[in-house]
Design a protein around this motif. Structure first.
Motif, mmCIF file in Angstrom:
data_model
loop_
_atom_site.group_PDB
_atom_site.id
_atom_site.type_symbol
_atom_site.label_atom_id
_atom_site.label_comp_id
_atom_site.label_asym_id
_atom_site.label_seq_id
_atom_site.Cartn_x
_atom_site.Cartn_y
_atom_site.Cartn_z
ATOM 1 N N CYS A 95 0.622 -1.112 -0.080
ATOM 2 C CA CYS A 95 0.097 -0.117 -0.111
ATOM 3 C C CYS A 95 0.765 1.278 -0.050
ATOM 4 N N ALA A 96 0.444 2.237 -0.915
ATOM 5 C CA ALA A 96 1.150 3.460 -0.830
ATOM 6 C C ALA A 96 0.226 4.798 -0.373
ATOM 7 N N PHE A 97 -0.939 4.127 0.049
ATOM 8 C CA PHE A 97 -2.011 5.137 0.495
ATOM 9 C C PHE A 97 -2.107 5.589 1.807
ATOM 10 N N TYR A 98 -1.993 4.678 2.762
ATOM 11 C CA TYR A 98 -2.234 4.834 4.069
ATOM 12 C C TYR A 98 -1.336 5.870 4.898
ATOM 13 N N GLN A 99 -1.734 6.695 5.942
ATOM 14 C CA GLN A 99 -1.166 7.530 6.948
ATOM 15 C C GLN A 99 -1.603 7.115 8.115
ATOM 16 N N LYS A 100 -0.633 7.793 8.957
ATOM 17 C CA LYS A 100 -0.893 7.483 10.496
ATOM 18 C C LYS A 100 -1.741 8.787 11.012
ATOM 19 N N PRO A 204 -3.052 -17.850 2.132
ATOM 20 C CA PRO A 204 -2.303 -17.386 3.046
ATOM 21 C C PRO A 204 -0.644 -17.221 2.937
ATOM 22 N N ASP A 205 -0.183 -18.041 1.933
ATOM 23 C CA ASP A 205 1.343 -18.138 1.757
ATOM 24 C C ASP A 205 1.738 -16.622 1.099
ATOM 25 N N ILE A 206 0.900 -16.110 0.270
ATOM 26 C CA ILE A 206 1.168 -14.813 -0.360
ATOM 27 C C ILE A 206 0.679 -13.707 0.452
ATOM 28 N N ARG A 207 -0.550 -13.884 0.933
ATOM 29 C CA ARG A 207 -1.266 -12.774 1.444
ATOM 30 C C ARG A 207 -0.462 -12.311 2.996
ATOM 31 N N GLY A 208 0.143 -13.164 3.765
ATOM 32 C CA GLY A 208 1.224 -12.625 4.534
ATOM 33 C C GLY A 208 2.233 -11.929 4.138
ATOM 34 N N LYS A 209 2.392 -12.139 3.060
ATOM 35 C CA LYS A 209 3.681 -11.239 2.621
ATOM 36 C C LYS A 209 3.385 -9.711 1.970
ATOM 37 N N ILE A 210 2.146 -9.699 1.548
ATOM 38 C CA ILE A 210 1.606 -8.320 1.176
ATOM 39 C C ILE A 210 0.783 -7.436 1.849
ATOM 40 N N VAL A 211 0.166 -8.105 2.790
ATOM 41 C CA VAL A 211 -0.930 -7.236 3.926
ATOM 42 C C VAL A 211 -0.190 -7.471 5.193
ATOM 43 N N ARG A 212 -0.424 -6.509 6.144
ATOM 44 C CA ARG A 212 -0.181 -6.659 7.463
ATOM 45 C C ARG A 212 -1.140 -5.774 8.012
ATOM 46 N N GLY A 213 -1.990 -6.610 9.334
ATOM 47 C CA GLY A 213 -2.940 -5.889 9.783
ATOM 48 C C GLY A 213 -4.307 -5.895 9.058
ATOM 49 N N LYS A 214 -4.429 -6.820 8.066
ATOM 50 C CA LYS A 214 -5.646 -6.720 7.477
ATOM 51 C C LYS A 214 -6.228 -8.346 7.770
ATOM 52 N N THR A 279 5.670 1.718 -2.634
ATOM 53 C CA THR A 279 5.361 0.613 -1.719
ATOM 54 C C THR A 279 6.444 -0.139 -1.084
ATOM 55 N N GLU A 280 6.317 -0.939 -0.192
ATOM 56 C CA GLU A 280 7.481 -1.833 0.163
ATOM 57 C C GLU A 280 7.848 -2.971 -0.776
ATOM 58 N N LEU A 281 7.203 -3.099 -1.456
ATOM 59 C CA LEU A 281 7.287 -4.255 -2.563
ATOM 60 C C LEU A 281 7.863 -3.723 -3.800
ATOM 61 N N GLU A 282 8.331 -2.469 -3.852
ATOM 62 C CA GLU A 282 8.722 -1.887 -5.216
ATOM 63 C C GLU A 282 10.120 -2.543 -5.619
#
Ligand code: SF4
Length: 385
Positions: A95-100, A204-214, A279-282
Motif C-alpha cells: 500500500c502507498a495510500f495509508y497515513q497515520k 495465506p502463503d502470499i497474503r502474509g507477504k503483501i498485507v499487514r494488519g488486514k 510501496t514496500e514491495l517496489e
C-alpha cells in the motif's frame, strides 16, 4: 511473438478470427480442450493454462467463451470514487495510500463533506458512489451510518457501494459488534452494495507477504458471504502482478467460484494489476521483473475460463491498463470496463459533464467492433450508444 499493441484494430481482429478457427488444433492441452468444451476447469487445469505457451490461442478461447456467455456488449458505469479517510491502523506492504493519524497528509471527511462531494458527482451523471478508506482507529459505527443516511436521504436513486469486507471486519473488531450486526445496520442506513477491494489474493502463503494488519483471505470470504446472505451484493477483486505464483492466482479464482456457486452474490470480478511504486514491495517487484502486458492478458483469459458458468462478468480496469491494452484485454475474455472512475479532483479539474468520459469509453469499445452500454451497479442498462 506478435505485438498486439502495435497492430491496427482490423488486423488484430482478423488474427483473432483466424485463431478462433484453430481451436480444434489445441490437442496439446487437455485443459484447453476442456475450456473449449465449456467444462468446469480444475485447479490442475488452471495451472496448466497459466503455463500454456500459445497465449494467442488461450486468448481466443477465452474470447469465444465470453461471446457465448454474454455476447458482444461491453459495459461500464458512471462511478464516483471517494476515500473518506487515508488514516489506517494497518500498514500493508502493498500500500502507498495509508497515513497515520499524526502524519501531515492525514485526512478524514465528515459525512456532510462526503455528501457535498456526492452531490457534485450526481450532477455530473454518476449513478453510483464507490466509497472506501483506511482502517480508522477512532471512527465509531455511527459515523458510517450517518454517512449512508445523509447520502441516501439526499440522493435516494444513487447506489451506495461502500466499505470492503476488510473494512467491515476491522470495524467489527474495533466496535465489538459482529460483522452481521454491522452489515445489517449499514444496510438499514442505506448501504446498497459493496466494492470488491481487500480481497487481494486469498492464499495465506502470499497474503502474509503483501498485507499487514488486514483480515485473512478466509475472513474476507466469510464476511462477503454474510453480506450476500443479507442481500448486499458485491464485486470481488484479485490483486496480481507482485510476488505471486500461478498457483495463487488459480487458488483465488477457485475460491471465488465456490462462493459464487453458493450465493450468486458477486456482480463482477475485477483483476487489479499491482502498481509497486512507493510501496514496500517496489524493490522486490522490480527485481523479479515487473508484470508484463502478456501476463495481464493471461490473467484476464484465465479469469474468464476458470469462472465460466459461475460469474459472467470479467472487468478490465482500464485505469490500470491504459486504454490500448484495455482494448486487447476485452478481446481476451473481458466484457466490462468498470467505469469512468472519476474522483472529485478530476471532476473539479475537468469542469465538464460525465457524459464526455462515458463517450470516450464508448468510442474505445466501438473501435474493437463491440457494442458499448452504460450500466448501473447491477449491470442493468442505463444508456446505449
Ligand atoms: S488496510 Fe492496508 S491496503 Fe488498506 S489502506 Fe490500510 S494499509 Fe492500505
Amino acid at each position: 511473438m506478435i505485438d498486439y499493441l502495435s497492430l491496427q484494430t482490423k488486423e488484430y481482429i482478423m488474427i483473432k478470427m483466424s485463431l478462433n478457427m484453430l481451436e480444434q488444433l489445441s490437442g496439446d492441452s487437455q485443459a484447453l480442450d476442456r475450456a473449449i468444451a465449456g467444462e468446469e476447469l480444475s485447479y490442475k487445469d488452471g495451472l496448466e493454462l497459466m503455463k500454456y505457451d500459445n497465449l494467442h490461442l488461450l486468448g481466443a478461447v477465452a474470447d469465444t467463451s465470453r461471446k457465448k456467455l454474454i455476447g458482444d456488449t461491453v459495459t461500464f458505469a458512471a462511478s464516483y470514487y471517494m476515500n473518506y479517510t487515508n488514516v489506517c491502523a494497518a500498514s500493508c506492504q502493498m500500500c502507498a495510500f495509508y497515513q497515520k493519524e499524526d502524519d501531515d497528509g492525514a485526512y478524514t471527511l465528515t459525512p456532510q463533506e462526503i455528501e457535498q462531494r456526492v452531490s457534485i458527482a450526481k450532477q455530473m451523471g454518476a449513478t453510483e458512489v464507490h466509497i472506501v478508506g483506511g482502517f480508522h482507529p477512532k471512527l465509531p459505527l455511527e459515523y458510517y451510518e450517518d454517512m449512508m443516511r445523509v447520502i441516501k436521504k439526499n440522493h435516494p436513486e444513487l447506489n451506495i457501494k461502500a466499505l470492503t469486507a476488510a473494512e467491515i471486519f476491522y470495524l467489527s473488531k474495533l466496535t465489538k459488534n459482529s460483522t452481521r450486526e454491522i452489515l445489517s445496520r449499514l444496510r438499514d442506513a442505506g448501504l446498497d452494495s459493496m466494492p470488491g477491494g481487500g480481497a487481494e489474493l486469498f492464499h495465506p502463503d502470499i497474503r502474509g507477504k503483501i498485507v499487514r494488519g488486514k483480515c485473512s483471505g478466509q475472513q474476507w470470504l466469510d464476511v462477503i458471504e454474510e453480506a450476500h446472505g443479507l442481500g448486499i451484493r458485491s464485486n470481488v477483486t484479485m490483486l496480481y502482478g507482485h510476488i505471486e505464483k500461478p498457483e495463487h492466482i488459480i487458488d483465488h479464482l477457485i475460491k471465488i467460484r465456490e462462493l459464487q456457486k453458493r450465493t450468486n452474490g458477486f456482480i463482477t470480478l475485477i483483476p487489479l494489476k499491482f502498481s509497486p511504486d512507493n510501496t514496500e514491495l517496489e524493490q522486490e517487484c522490480l527485481a523479479s521483473n515487473e508484470c508484463s502486458s502478456i501476463y495481464d492478458l493471461r490473467v484476464i483469459a484465465l479469469s474468464r475460463l476458470m469462472l465460466a458458468n459461475a460469474l459472467n462478468n470479467i472487468s478490465v480496469y482500464w485505469v490500470a491498463y491504459g486504454k490500448k491494452l484495455a482494448q486487447v484485454a476485452l478481446s481476451n475474455g473481458g466484457n466490462d470496463l468498470v467505469g469512468t472512475a472519476f474522483s472529485e479532483e478530476i471532476y473539479r479539474a475537468a469542469g465538464k459533464p460525465t457524459a464526455s468520459s462515458v463517450d470516450e469509453l464508448a468510442t474505445l469499445v466501438k473501435e474493437i467492433g463491440r457494442h458499448p452500454v452504460q450500466r448501473d451497479t447491477h449491470f442493468k442498462i442505463v444508456r446505449q450508444f
